[in-house]
Design an enzyme around this catalytic site. Structure first.
Site, mmCIF file in Angstrom:
data_model
loop_
_atom_site.group_PDB
_atom_site.id
_atom_site.type_symbol
_atom_site.label_atom_id
_atom_site.label_comp_id
_atom_site.label_asym_id
_atom_site.label_seq_id
_atom_site.Cartn_x
_atom_site.Cartn_y
_atom_site.Cartn_z
ATOM 1 N N GLY A 291 34.056 46.864 46.057
ATOM 2 C CA GLY A 291 34.022 46.292 44.724
ATOM 3 C C GLY A 291 32.986 45.314 44.248
ATOM 4 O O GLY A 291 32.497 44.562 45.367
ATOM 5 N N THR B 225 41.369 50.581 39.494
ATOM 6 C CA THR B 225 40.789 50.328 38.154
ATOM 7 C C THR B 225 40.511 51.344 37.368
ATOM 8 O O THR B 225 39.679 51.303 36.112
ATOM 9 C CB THR B 225 39.562 49.257 38.694
ATOM 10 N N THR C 275 43.923 40.696 35.207
ATOM 11 C CA THR C 275 43.008 41.170 34.144
ATOM 12 C C THR C 275 43.781 40.747 32.591
ATOM 13 O O THR C 275 44.694 40.531 32.499
ATOM 14 C CB THR C 275 43.033 42.820 34.201
ATOM 15 N N ASP C 276 42.715 40.852 31.562
ATOM 16 C CA ASP C 276 42.905 40.802 30.204
ATOM 17 C C ASP C 276 43.946 41.679 29.632
ATOM 18 O O ASP C 276 44.520 41.565 28.804
ATOM 19 C CB ASP C 276 41.817 40.638 29.480
ATOM 20 N N TYR D 74 47.478 50.817 33.297
ATOM 21 C CA TYR D 74 46.844 50.030 33.970
ATOM 22 C C TYR D 74 47.332 48.385 33.858
ATOM 23 O O TYR D 74 47.584 47.963 34.686
ATOM 24 C CB TYR D 74 45.266 50.036 33.636
ATOM 25 N N TRP E 228 35.733 42.101 31.704
ATOM 26 C CA TRP E 228 34.589 42.671 31.194
ATOM 27 C C TRP E 228 33.459 42.346 32.447
ATOM 28 O O TRP E 228 32.279 41.862 32.356
ATOM 29 C CB TRP E 228 33.878 41.977 29.985
#
Length: 301
Positions: free
Chosen positions: A15, A68, A107-108, A131, A156
Site C-alpha cells: 500500500g 479499497t 476515509t472521507d 465502501y 485523495w
C-alpha cells in the site's frame, strides 16, 4: 520515549502508506518500521491476526491495509466488511492486549459529501457507498476494542507508489491529447509521504504521553482543496515543466462519468483538531504533488 528505537508494525506490504512509512521511517531515527502482510498476516482471515501481530512484537501498530476497490465493494460488501471492519477490530483488540497504541486509517467516504463546507470530526456520518459503510464499521470496531487509538480520516491519497490518480494522469497523458476529468467533486489531495511523516510524529506523541486528548478520531489531509480536474491540471502542468507528458484537461460533471459507487461531492476535511492536539499539519498539496511528479519524471527510464 526512552531513546531506543521502537518497532512500528504496519499492516500490508504494497500500500501507498506502508511503502511511504518504510521510506520515511529509516531516517526518522525513532522507529523501525516493519511491514506485515500476506502470507503472515491476511486480513481476510481474522483468526490469524492475533498470532501474527504478537510475534511481530510491536510498540505501536498502524492499521493501514484495507479493501479499497470502491466500486467492486458494491457487489462484494461482505468481503469488504471482513477486511475493513472485522479485521481492524481484531487488530485493535490485539493492541489492547499487548498494551500498545493503534493508529487506524479511515476515509472521507464515511460522510455523504452533501455538506457545503469542510467536515469536522464531530459532523454526523452517513456513508453513501458500501465502501464507506465498511470503513465506518471499522472505525467503530477499533474504538470499541481499545481507548488507546487514533483513527485518521484522510482522502485523495497519491504517492510515487502503487496505483493512484496522479500516476494515472501521467500514464494517460503519454497517449492522449485530452483527458476528461470530473470537476464537480472537491477534496484535499494528500501525499502518502506526508501522511507517513504525520504518522511518525503521532506515534511518538502516543508513546510519550497517555493523555486522552491525543487519542480519538482526527482528520489528516493535505492543505488546500481542489476538484479532480484542478488536481489533474496541476499534475500535468508540473509534468510539462519537468519534460514529462502533458495533455489538455476537459472538465466534465460526475453525471458524465457514472460509477457503481457514488462519490462524495465534497470530500474536504478540516484538520484543525489534529494540529491542536498533535502539532501535525500536512503541507500544501500543490507543493507535495509537484515533488511527486518531479520524482516520477526523474525515475522514468
Amino acid at each position: 520515549m526512552d531513546g531506543q528505537r521502537k518497532r512500528m508494525v504496519v499492516t500490508g506490504r504494497e500500500g501507498q502508506v506502508v511503502r511511504s512509512l518504510l521510506e520515511r521511517g529509516a531516517p526518522n531515527g525513532l522507529f523501525d518500521v516493519v511491514a506485515l502482510g500476506r502470507p503472515e498476516l491476511d486480513l481476510g482471515e481474522p483468526d490469524g491476526i492475533d498470532a501474527a501481530l504478537g510475534q511481530a512484537r510491536p510498540d505501536v501498530i498502524v492499521s493501514a491495509a484495507a479493501y479499497t476497490a470502491v466500486d467492486r465493494a458494491e457487489t462484494e460488501e461482505a468481503r469488504a466488511h471482513a477486511v475493513n471492519a472485522v479485521a481492524p477490530g481484531r487488530i485493535a483488540a490485539v493492541a489492547a492486549r499487548l498494551g500498545v497504541p493503534v493508529i487506524h486509517f479511515s476515509t472521507d467516504y464515511v460522510f455523504d459529501g452533501e455538506k457545503p463546507d469542510p467536515y469536522f470530526e464531530t459532523d454526523p456520518v452517513g456513508p453513501a457507498s458500501a465502501y464507506g459503510r465498511t470503513k465506518l464499521a471499522g472505525e467503530r470496531a477499533v474504538a470499541q476494542a481499545t481507548d488507546n487509538h487514533v483513527i485518521l480520516r484522510t482522502a485523495w491519497v497519491y504517492s510515487p507508489f502503487g496505483r493512484n490518480f496522479l500516476k494515472t494522469m501521467l500514464l494517460l497523458a503519454e497517449s492522449r491529447d485530452r483527458i476528461d476529468v470530473v470537476d464537480d467533486q472537491v477534496g484535499n489531495p494528500t501525499s502518502a509521504l506526508d501522511i507517513a511523516d504525520g504518522i511518525l510524529a503521532i506515534a511518538g506523541n502516543l508513546l510519550a504521553d497517555d493523555a486522552a486528548r491525543l487519542r480519538g478520531t482526527f482528520h489528516m489531509t493535505g492543505s488546500g482543496s481542489a476538484s479532480w480536474a484542478d488536481f489533474a491540471s496541476e499534475i500535468l502542468a508540473v509534468s510539462a515543466r519537468c519534460g514529462g507528458p502533458a495533455a489538455a484537461i476537459g472538465r466534465i460533471p460526475s453525471s458524465a462519468y457514472p460509477t457503481p459507487a457514488r462519490r462524495p461531492s465534497n470530500s474536504r476535511l478540516d484538520c484543525g483538531k489534529l494540529h491542536e492536539a498533535h502539532g501535525v499539519r500536512l503541507g500544501s498539496w500543490r507543493h507535495a504533488a509537484a515533488q511527486t511528479v518531479a520524482r516520477l519524471i526523474g525515475e522514468r527510464p
